[in-house]
Write a protein that holds these residues in place. Structure first.
Motif, mmCIF file in Angstrom:
data_model
loop_
_atom_site.group_PDB
_atom_site.id
_atom_site.type_symbol
_atom_site.label_atom_id
_atom_site.label_comp_id
_atom_site.label_asym_id
_atom_site.label_seq_id
_atom_site.Cartn_x
_atom_site.Cartn_y
_atom_site.Cartn_z
ATOM 1 N N VAL A 1 7.364 -12.486 26.692
ATOM 2 C CA VAL A 1 5.954 -12.865 26.589
ATOM 3 C C VAL A 1 5.758 -14.038 25.646
ATOM 4 O O VAL A 1 5.127 -15.051 26.004
ATOM 5 C CB VAL A 1 5.108 -11.651 26.150
ATOM 6 C CG1 VAL A 1 3.686 -12.085 25.809
ATOM 7 C CG2 VAL A 1 5.085 -10.595 27.243
ATOM 8 N N THR B 1 7.321 -17.320 26.975
ATOM 9 C CA THR B 1 6.534 -17.943 28.040
ATOM 10 C C THR B 1 5.247 -18.539 27.490
ATOM 11 O O THR B 1 4.855 -19.657 27.865
ATOM 12 C CB THR B 1 6.213 -16.918 29.143
ATOM 13 O OG1 THR B 1 7.430 -16.299 29.590
ATOM 14 C CG2 THR B 1 5.541 -17.585 30.321
ATOM 15 N N PHE B 2 4.580 -17.814 26.590
ATOM 16 C CA PHE B 2 3.372 -18.358 25.962
ATOM 17 C C PHE B 2 3.685 -19.661 25.220
ATOM 18 O O PHE B 2 2.936 -20.645 25.315
ATOM 19 C CB PHE B 2 2.767 -17.340 24.993
ATOM 20 C CG PHE B 2 1.712 -16.466 25.600
ATOM 21 C CD1 PHE B 2 0.535 -16.998 26.091
ATOM 22 C CD2 PHE B 2 1.881 -15.097 25.669
ATOM 23 C CE1 PHE B 2 -0.442 -16.195 26.656
ATOM 24 C CE2 PHE B 2 0.923 -14.273 26.233
ATOM 25 C CZ PHE B 2 -0.247 -14.823 26.722
ATOM 26 N N VAL C 1 -3.208 -22.977 27.179
ATOM 27 C CA VAL C 1 -2.691 -22.025 26.194
ATOM 28 C C VAL C 1 -2.574 -22.751 24.860
ATOM 29 O O VAL C 1 -1.531 -23.338 24.546
ATOM 30 C CB VAL C 1 -1.325 -21.457 26.621
ATOM 31 C CG1 VAL C 1 -0.819 -20.462 25.582
ATOM 32 C CG2 VAL C 1 -1.412 -20.787 27.980
ATOM 33 N N VAL D 1 -1.060 -18.472 20.597
ATOM 34 C CA VAL D 1 0.346 -18.082 20.467
ATOM 35 C C VAL D 1 0.627 -17.582 19.052
ATOM 36 O O VAL D 1 1.325 -16.578 18.857
ATOM 37 C CB VAL D 1 1.270 -19.270 20.802
ATOM 38 C CG1 VAL D 1 2.730 -18.850 20.697
ATOM 39 C CG2 VAL D 1 0.978 -19.788 22.210
ATOM 40 N N GLN E 1 -1.050 -9.116 29.186
ATOM 41 C CA GLN E 1 -0.417 -10.393 28.883
ATOM 42 C C GLN E 1 0.398 -10.898 30.069
ATOM 43 O O GLN E 1 0.326 -12.082 30.428
ATOM 44 C CB GLN E 1 0.489 -10.252 27.657
ATOM 45 C CG GLN E 1 -0.253 -10.011 26.354
ATOM 46 C CD GLN E 1 0.702 -9.741 25.208
ATOM 47 O OE1 GLN E 1 1.845 -9.326 25.416
ATOM 48 N NE2 GLN E 1 0.243 -9.955 23.995
ATOM 49 N N LEU F 1 -0.124 -14.391 32.247
ATOM 50 C CA LEU F 1 0.954 -15.362 32.437
ATOM 51 C C LEU F 1 1.300 -15.519 33.917
ATOM 52 O O LEU F 1 1.549 -16.635 34.391
ATOM 53 C CB LEU F 1 2.186 -14.930 31.644
ATOM 54 C CG LEU F 1 2.031 -14.972 30.122
ATOM 55 C CD1 LEU F 1 3.237 -14.334 29.449
ATOM 56 C CD2 LEU F 1 1.842 -16.400 29.633
ATOM 57 N N LEU G 1 -7.770 -15.794 28.447
ATOM 58 C CA LEU G 1 -6.908 -15.828 27.260
ATOM 59 C C LEU G 1 -7.596 -15.195 26.059
ATOM 60 O O LEU G 1 -6.953 -14.486 25.271
ATOM 61 C CB LEU G 1 -6.514 -17.270 26.945
ATOM 62 C CG LEU G 1 -5.578 -17.454 25.752
ATOM 63 C CD1 LEU G 1 -4.252 -16.722 25.991
ATOM 64 C CD2 LEU G 1 -5.323 -18.935 25.485
#
Length: 201
Positions: free
Chosen positions: A80, A83-84, A95, A100, A137, A141, A175
């Motif tokens: 997670v 990727t974020f 994002v 993050v 999450q 994504l 988000l």
């Protein structure tokens, strides 16, 4: 129920595979082509499914280990957060880094609490709400990766995907919900921690 030695390791094998596949997924996200983005999406889906099935198989085979309890949330965080972070590098308007950082700080705080609890001879159980947070999450994504892949398709799909990503408020609202739920579930570990004696295998 009797479980053969080989089956007992399948959940942990899936968890480790999720960790190992993440670097390739992140690399593919940097490839600006339909093949690159579609491949990253496929790997992300497989990694996400492994998160579900390692838990299902662990319950089915009635196998629990301290290693598995440590690796499973670690694999989730790597997938997670990785990727974020990659999306923040490539799509900062979708994002932003503040999101993050908040997610990372929450995970770091929970990990520190888990380590402190285990030092006392107990283990910190994962809250069901925290598992739901992970699914939320992953859903966010997944949606972003699908849209990024769609931007390499022909119109009108490409135009619609670009509008959603660049001009609509949908990614920002989604988000904000994800970050809010992430922080709220993190507080659960400090307000109402669920502990049990450590079992080793």
């Amino acid at each position: 129920m009797y479980t053969s030695a080989g089956f007992r390791y399948i959940p942990n094998v899936l968890t480790v595979a999720r960790i190992l596949v993440t670097p390739l997924l992140l690399l593919l996200l940097t490839v600006p082509s339909q093949a690159g983005q579609a491949s990253a999406l496929a790997l992300f889906v497989l990694a996400s499914l492994s998160d579900y099935y390692d838990g299902v198989l662990a319950r089915r085979f009635q196998v629990r280990s301290r290693l598995g309890q440590y690796l499973d949330p670690l694999a989730d965080k790597i997938l997670v957060l990785g990727t974020f972070a990659m999306l923040a590098l490539q799509e900062p308007t979708i994002v932003p880094w503040w999101a993050v950082v908040l997610i990372a700080v929450r995970d770091g705080a929970v990990t520190a609490l888990r380590s402190w609890v285990e030092a006392g001879g107990t283990t910190l159980q994962t809250h069901r709400a925290a598992k739901a947070k992970t699914m939320l999450q992953l859903a966010f994504l997944f949606g972003v990766l699908v849209l990024r892949t769609a931007t390499h398709l022909a119109p009108p799909v490409r135009d619609w995907a670009l509008w959603v990503l660049q001009d609509s408020a949908l990614p920002g609202v989604a988000l904000a919900i994800v970050v809010g739920v992430t922080l709220a579930t993190g507080m659960l570990y400090f307000v109402a921690p669920t502990e049990e004696h450590v079992e080793t295998e």
